[in-house]
Design a protein around this motif. Structure first.
Motif, mmCIF file in Angstrom:
data_model
loop_
_atom_site.group_PDB
_atom_site.id
_atom_site.type_symbol
_atom_site.label_atom_id
_atom_site.label_comp_id
_atom_site.label_asym_id
_atom_site.label_seq_id
_atom_site.Cartn_x
_atom_site.Cartn_y
_atom_site.Cartn_z
ATOM 1 N N UNK A 99 0.836 -1.211 0.000
ATOM 2 C CA UNK A 99 0.000 0.000 0.000
ATOM 3 C C UNK A 99 0.869 1.259 0.000
ATOM 4 N N UNK A 100 1.889 1.296 0.841
ATOM 5 C CA UNK A 100 2.746 2.475 0.945
ATOM 6 C C UNK A 100 3.558 2.696 -0.330
ATOM 7 N N UNK A 101 4.039 1.631 -0.932
ATOM 8 C CA UNK A 101 4.815 1.781 -2.167
ATOM 9 C C UNK A 101 3.925 2.233 -3.319
ATOM 10 N N UNK A 102 2.730 1.691 -3.410
ATOM 11 C CA UNK A 102 1.839 2.072 -4.512
ATOM 12 C C UNK A 102 1.352 3.508 -4.372
ATOM 13 N N UNK A 103 1.322 4.018 -3.145
ATOM 14 C CA UNK A 103 0.911 5.404 -2.941
ATOM 15 C C UNK A 103 2.006 6.388 -3.348
ATOM 16 N N UNK A 104 3.232 5.868 -3.541
ATOM 17 C CA UNK A 104 4.380 6.732 -3.817
ATOM 18 C C UNK A 104 4.964 6.515 -5.200
ATOM 19 N N UNK A 105 4.755 5.333 -5.744
ATOM 20 C CA UNK A 105 5.393 4.939 -7.006
ATOM 21 C C UNK A 105 4.381 4.936 -8.139
ATOM 22 N N UNK A 106 4.641 5.672 -9.227
ATOM 23 C CA UNK A 106 3.697 5.681 -10.349
ATOM 24 C C UNK A 106 3.746 4.408 -11.180
ATOM 25 N N UNK A 107 4.863 3.678 -11.086
ATOM 26 C CA UNK A 107 5.030 2.492 -11.924
ATOM 27 C C UNK A 107 4.525 1.228 -11.258
ATOM 28 N N UNK A 108 5.008 0.104 -11.745
ATOM 29 C CA UNK A 108 4.611 -1.213 -11.262
ATOM 30 C C UNK A 108 5.260 -1.481 -9.915
#
Length: 301
Positions: A99-108
């Motif tokens: 969840x935290x990575x997807x909130x910060x990273x636009x890519x896969x």
């Protein structure tokens, strides 16, 4: 393409992740690979063609992966925002890391355990590559940039031996290693003996068991940086060791490698390389000297 690989863990865990990065580079156009792991491994990985930058996982900013309020560190947010792929090989039972990575990273974003787990019988490197939808390269191998500093004067006649490991239960008997070394000396084969901080007691015991070596037949490389060990290994004729990170290093460098598996599962953890042979104890901890010497014979011709 900029990718970030988060792979904390011991040396063996780190090295077994590199074939998956090699597979990524063979399938994608990648300009930058940022690796996040133990700081001690940085010089070695940066000396390969696989990793372009290295960050210390022990830096407090990485603890924000696990915080409910998410990632707030500005430099970490900037790094992740620049990535087209972030791979985090960590257990994430509540999904908070993802969840935290997807909130910060636009890519896969790929977040999954760093070990096969339920995929019993699958090699760790095969598993890691499969989490990215890839297969391993035909010949996983590390290539190092040439060293510009003086190295141990090892030649192609040296036989490298590392009698230690991160876990004592994974180590073959010191008596066995002493007999192998003495057998090599009888054939006038010099030994490069490797020992790390965890090997102090085993090294002391080994030196007590060994007779005084003939001149030039024993070189000790103790507590050396990993990159120095890697450069020394590149000049050796062959290598013998337990299931350890240094054994994985020797194999990936293309050195003819004999790996002794005393307690761990070779199907999951065997080293990868173009010339690797595995000797697994049939009974826990039981492995004869004659069996090891017979296996080494093909490397002594």
């Amino acid at each position: 393409m900029h990718i970030c690989i988060i792979r904390p863990g011991a040396l063996g865990d780190t090295l077994l992740a590199l074939p998956a990065i090699q597979a990524l580079r063979e399938h994608e156009t990648i300009e930058r690979v940022t690796f996040v792991g133990q700081a001690a491994f940085a010089p070695l990985l940066l000396a390969t063609s696989l990793v372009t930058s290295y960050l210390d996982y022990e830096d407090t900013c990485w603890s924000q992966l696990f915080l409910p309020q998410g990632i707030r560190h500005p430099e970490l947010r900037a790094l992740l925002a620049d990535c087209q792929l972030v791979v985090c090989w960590l257990r994430d039972p509540d999904g908070l890391i993802a969840q935290n990575l997807r909130a910060t990273t636009p890519g896969r974003v790929v977040v999954t355990s760093g070990r096969p787990g339920e995929h019993a019988g699958m090699h760790t490197s095969t598993y890691l590559a499969s989490t990215l939808g890839l297969t391993l390269p035909d010949e996983p191998r590390l290539t190092l940039v040439p060293s510009t500093t003086p190295q141990v004067e090892a030649t192609s006649r040296f036989f490298a031996i590392h009698p230690g490991s991160g876990g004592a239960h994974k180590c073959w008997s010191i008596q066995g290693y002493a007999e192998v070394i003495q057998a090599l000396w009888r054939r006038d084969i010099p030994v490069l003996l490797l020992a790390g901080p965890a090997d102090t007691d085993r090294l002391a015991e080994l030196r007590q068991l060994l007779s005084t070596p003939p001149p030039g037949l024993l070189t000790l490389l103790e507590n050396a940086p990993l990159l120095q060990i890697a450069h020394a290994l590149q000049h050796c004729r062959a290598y013998l060791g337990n299931d350890s990170g240094v054994t994985h290093l020797a194999a990936l460098l293309g050195i003819p490698t004999t790996a002794l598996f005393i307690a761990s599962d070779p199907h999951t953890w065997h080293p990868l390389g173009r010339s690797v042979q595995i000797i697994a104890a049939q009974e826990l901890g039981v492995l004869s000297v004659s069996e090891v010497l017979t296996a080494l014979e093909s490397f002594l011709i």
